[in-house]
Design a protein around this motif. Structure first.
Motif, mmCIF file in Angstrom:
data_model
loop_
_atom_site.group_PDB
_atom_site.id
_atom_site.type_symbol
_atom_site.label_atom_id
_atom_site.label_comp_id
_atom_site.label_asym_id
_atom_site.label_seq_id
_atom_site.Cartn_x
_atom_site.Cartn_y
_atom_site.Cartn_z
ATOM 1 N N LYS A 211 0.496 -0.991 -0.336
ATOM 2 C CA LYS A 211 0.052 0.247 0.252
ATOM 3 C C LYS A 211 0.626 1.251 -0.276
ATOM 4 N N ARG A 212 1.835 1.570 0.633
ATOM 5 C CA ARG A 212 2.852 2.120 1.015
ATOM 6 C C ARG A 212 3.505 2.969 -0.575
ATOM 7 N N GLU A 213 3.966 1.659 -1.754
ATOM 8 C CA GLU A 213 4.527 1.817 -2.522
ATOM 9 C C GLU A 213 2.991 2.259 -4.198
ATOM 10 N N GLU A 214 2.112 2.608 -3.258
ATOM 11 C CA GLU A 214 0.709 2.794 -4.462
ATOM 12 C C GLU A 214 0.176 4.312 -3.751
ATOM 13 N N LEU A 215 0.990 4.063 -2.257
ATOM 14 C CA LEU A 215 0.499 5.282 -1.561
ATOM 15 C C LEU A 215 2.013 6.335 -2.932
ATOM 16 N N ILE A 216 3.389 6.087 -3.152
ATOM 17 C CA ILE A 216 4.314 6.198 -3.360
ATOM 18 C C ILE A 216 4.326 7.770 -4.859
ATOM 19 N N ASP A 217 3.493 5.902 -5.782
ATOM 20 C CA ASP A 217 2.881 6.366 -7.405
ATOM 21 C C ASP A 217 2.319 7.153 -6.963
ATOM 22 N N ALA A 218 1.195 7.616 -6.474
ATOM 23 C CA ALA A 218 0.278 8.366 -6.470
ATOM 24 C C ALA A 218 0.667 9.703 -6.414
ATOM 25 N N ALA A 219 1.611 9.877 -5.244
ATOM 26 C CA ALA A 219 1.988 11.368 -4.956
ATOM 27 C C ALA A 219 3.304 11.514 -6.157
ATOM 28 N N SER A 220 3.786 10.740 -6.834
ATOM 29 C CA SER A 220 4.805 11.230 -7.441
ATOM 30 C C SER A 220 4.260 11.664 -8.310
ATOM 31 N N MET A 221 2.838 11.321 -8.314
ATOM 32 C CA MET A 221 2.558 12.320 -9.310
ATOM 33 C C MET A 221 2.613 14.094 -10.076
ATOM 34 N N LEU A 226 10.255 13.352 -5.814
ATOM 35 C CA LEU A 226 9.798 12.033 -4.971
ATOM 36 C C LEU A 226 9.627 11.568 -6.265
ATOM 37 N N MET A 227 9.607 11.567 -7.135
ATOM 38 C CA MET A 227 9.897 10.383 -8.719
ATOM 39 C C MET A 227 11.006 10.148 -8.348
ATOM 40 N N GLU A 228 11.902 10.896 -8.873
ATOM 41 C CA GLU A 228 13.229 10.787 -8.165
ATOM 42 C C GLU A 228 13.794 10.422 -7.735
ATOM 43 N N ALA A 229 13.949 10.305 -6.081
ATOM 44 C CA ALA A 229 13.747 9.677 -5.568
ATOM 45 C C ALA A 229 13.514 8.264 -4.492
ATOM 46 N N ALA A 230 12.052 8.109 -5.642
ATOM 47 C CA ALA A 230 11.534 6.576 -5.433
ATOM 48 C C ALA A 230 12.307 5.555 -5.781
ATOM 49 N N LEU A 231 13.110 5.963 -7.082
ATOM 50 C CA LEU A 231 13.292 4.976 -7.925
ATOM 51 C C LEU A 231 15.234 4.808 -7.637
#
Length: 694
Positions: A211-221, A226-231
């Motif tokens: 669920k945290r992955e889903e949250l990060i995906d949605a927020a990185s939009m 955040l998108m770079e940090a997630a990668l």
């Protein structure tokens, strides 16, 4: 007040009936130390929840009027408005959302997205209010917060994302897992006031990670960082929160929290989220219209140094005078200031400025931009704008739906009549959806509102607050009379008393017409009736139209032609010919087969397609004629013509048929003849009424 605008939150708590809005507000006030004991909405202790201060609210366990309060949480000032859920009190939600910066949409974890949740969501859209959702009642059997999240996406079109997952559900609800800090949160103590953080239980770890992955995906939009940090797998809490906040403020993302207000679980994390994710007054762009410049839009700055602009969004008449709830958008509204009411152009001196806590108030010196307060003893209407002298700006008014249901009310005695008029004046001033007028035809006082519960509550309040005993009845329908065939008349009026008498003879015929209400034509030749008496004949006929001979309803759709008559050199007068016309009318009308007409309404029902059959059936039962129906997406629109006499109480019937999801509008269409059986009933009823009066 610290007047740090960045630390202020104006939020509304709104939802479907019985989702737990008032219970949630009660817990918020308890944890923020505004109240020292928790009371239940339908509590056994007879105290009732703080925000339901009206007697009726405590008895019925529902919220009728929105109530305002404020509290502090970790250095932030939060102004809260608790709103009703019933569709009948929709104006209370409407005007609250008009002045709030953010909202919490409360949903029941069993009921999910219900009809009123849809209405409230439309209201939030109308005023572009950023919101977050709280899935309440996770302790009830059948609770499923993730089903509610999918309903938020499908039914309301929200980009809903879970911020937490529950630890246990139904009776086993122990706490929640915070997906931002990845910690399990438990609520200990008698009232859940002690918060305990622990590691996530083993059995929930994989679900929480997913669920945290889903949250990060949605927020990185909403954040490239955040998108770079997630990668790179280097997501920090602050990065994640600021991206979620960005999405929430633009209404492109709805963070979802969960818990149980009644069981004191999950409220403190919700308060943290209100302070971190919802906008402060400075984040929201408020616009006013410049009346000196052809109503062009002006963006208001939340600066307290600028000229003052404030909106009166709600009125309450209490025992000490009118209380006006006000939201300041720019400048500073202080005690002793002189301001101008833009609608009336009058100057107003500010006397007492207060801050509300349900029905209690605290005196303060000023209301700064971004704050909500109340003024005392000011005469204004709901929706008025106040400004500093020298500027001419007005805030846009709020949307007020039209009333759909009416009742006739009659006071029991003279004292009740005086009190009733006081109450009606006050209620119609406070509530724009409550209207009152006196029917010209029947002389009844008619009240109109948004539903039967709405009117019932006002009638009950008249009894309690004004000691006005009133009886209610369905308003009398405005029936009409007319004729169906041509008939002749020849009537002589003679009266001989001492001195000059009265004499006049009028002859001609009466016939039905469809275009106009009344036509009079004179075909007199050779002076059978002297020219000066012709207007007197017309007046005599016209006077008969107000009360028809058949049932004393107004007469319409007749044409009268006079073609013969006689006069007397001494005894004829205007009065004599008026009397002759009256006699001629009664003679002709009786032969012309009179009938009763009733008002037919054009009714348009909007219902979800699955209830279309039931809605059509309900119209047919009411002597309705379906004119057509069409599907518009998931909704079906049915057009029908239904007699007004059959439409009383229809709003309640339609709601119960369609789980509250359908609505209807009604407007006058035409007059049509009443079926024979119903006409006989009306005649019988009228005869009984006459007997009772006699």
């Amino acid at each position: 007040m610290k007047n740090d605008i960045g630390k202020v939150r104006n939020i509304g708590i709104s939802a479907h009936i019985d989702s737990g809005k008032t219970t949630l507000t009660e817990r918020i006030l308890y944890y923020t130390k505004r109240i020292h004991a928790i009371h239940d909405v339908k509590g056994k202790d007879g105290v009732g929840a703080t925000m339901d201060s009206m007697e009726l609210e405590k008895e019925r366990g529902i919220t009728i009027a929105s109530a305002a309060t404020f509290c502090e949480w970790q250095g932030h000032e939060i102004n809260i408005i608790d709103t009703p859920g019933h569709v009948d009190f929709t104006i209370e939600v409407e005007r609250s959302l008009r002045v709030l910066d953010g909202a919490v949409l409360v949903l029941c974890s069993v009921g999910g997205v219900q009809s009123q949740s849809i209405t409230v969501d439309q209201q939030m859209k109308r005023y572009k209010v950023p919101c977050m959702a709280f899935v309440n009642k996770c302790d009830r059997s059948g609770a499923n917060p993730f089903r509610v999240i999918s309903q938020l996406r499908e039914k309301l079109g929200h980009n809903a994302v879970a911020m937490q997952i529950p630890i246990g559900l139904e009776a086993d609800l122990k706490g929640v897992v915070d997906l931002i800090t990845m910690k399990a949160v438990y609520f200990d103590g008698d009232n859940g006031e002690n918060i305990r953080f622990e590691d996530i239980p083993e059995n929930l770890l994989s679900e929480a990670t997913e669920k945290r992955e889903e949250l990060i995906d949605a927020a990185s939009m909403f954040s490239d960082e955040l998108m770079e940090a997630a990668l790179e797998d280097a997501v920090t809490e602050d990065l994640l929160l600021s991206a979620i906040r960005k999405g929430t403020l633009t209404r492109e993302m709805t963070p979802v929290f969960m818990g149980s207000a009644y069981k004191n679980k999950g409220i403190q994390p919700l308060l943290d989220a209100v302070t971190t994710l919802l906008p402060c007054p400075a984040d929201v762009e408020n616009r006013a219209l410049d009346l000196d410049n052809d109503e062009s839009e002006v963006i208001l700055s939340g600066d307290t140094g600028n000229p003052m602009v404030a909106l009166a969004f709600k009125l309450e008449d209490g025992q000490y005078g009118q209380l006006t709830y006000i939201r300041a958008y720019q400048g500073n509204l202080a005690k002793g200031d002189t301001v101008i009411n833009v609608r009336t152009g009058k100057k107003v001196k500010i006397g007492r400025v207060v801050r509300m806590h349900a029905n209690q108030m605290e005196d303060i010196d000023n209301i700064a931009a971004g704050y909500i307060g109340a003024l005392f003893g000011i005469d204004c209407a709901s929706g008025d704008t106040f400004v500093s002298p020298g500027i001419n700006l007005t805030m846009t008014s709020m949307y007020v739906p039209e009333p759909v249901i009416s009742l006739a009310i009659t006071p029991k005695d003279h004292k009740a009549e005086i009190n009733m008029s006081k109450a009606l004046n006050r209620f119609s001033k406070e509530d724009p959806t409550f209207k009152t007028f006196v029917s010209e035809e029947t002389g009844d006082t008619i009240i109109s509102g948004m539903g039967e519960l709405h009117l019932e509550v006002y009638i009950e309040r008249m009894r309690r607050e004004y000691d006005a005993e009133v009886t209610t009845g369905a308003p009398r329908v405005a029936y009409r009379e007319t004729i169906t065939r041509t008939a002749e008349f020849n009537y002589t009026h003679k009266k001989q008393t001492g001195g000059s008498g009265q004499y006049g003879r009028v002859a001609g015929y009466i016939e039905p017409i469809s275009e106009e209400e009344f036509v009079f034509e004179s075909k007199i030749t050779g002076g059978a009736i002297p020219t000066q008496f012709i207007p007197a004949c017309e007046k005599g006929f016209r006077n008969c139209l107000a009360k028809g001979p058949k049932m004393e309803f107004p007469v319409t759709g007749i044409k009268i032609v006079i073609n013969d008559g006689a006069s007397h050199a001494v005894d004829s007068s205007e009065m004599a010919f008026q009397a002759a016309a009256r006699g001629a009318f009664l003679e002709g009308y009786g032969k012309a087969r009179p009938v009763i007409h009733e008002p037919i309404m054009k009714v348009v029902v909007e219902t979800p397609t699955e209830f279309q059959g039931g809605a059509m059936g309900s119209l047919n039962q009411r002597r309705g004629m379906i004119v057509g129906s069409q599907d518009e997406g998931p909704m079906s629109v049915i057009e029908a013509q239904v007699p007004l006499a059959e439409m009383f109480g229809y709003s309640t019937v339609l709601r119960s048929l369609t789980q509250g999801k359908a609505q209807f509008t009604m407007e006058f269409a035409t007059y049509k003849q009443v079926p024979k059986a119903i006409a006989e009933e009306l005649i019988k009823k009228a005869a009984e009424e006459k007997k009772n009066v006699a």
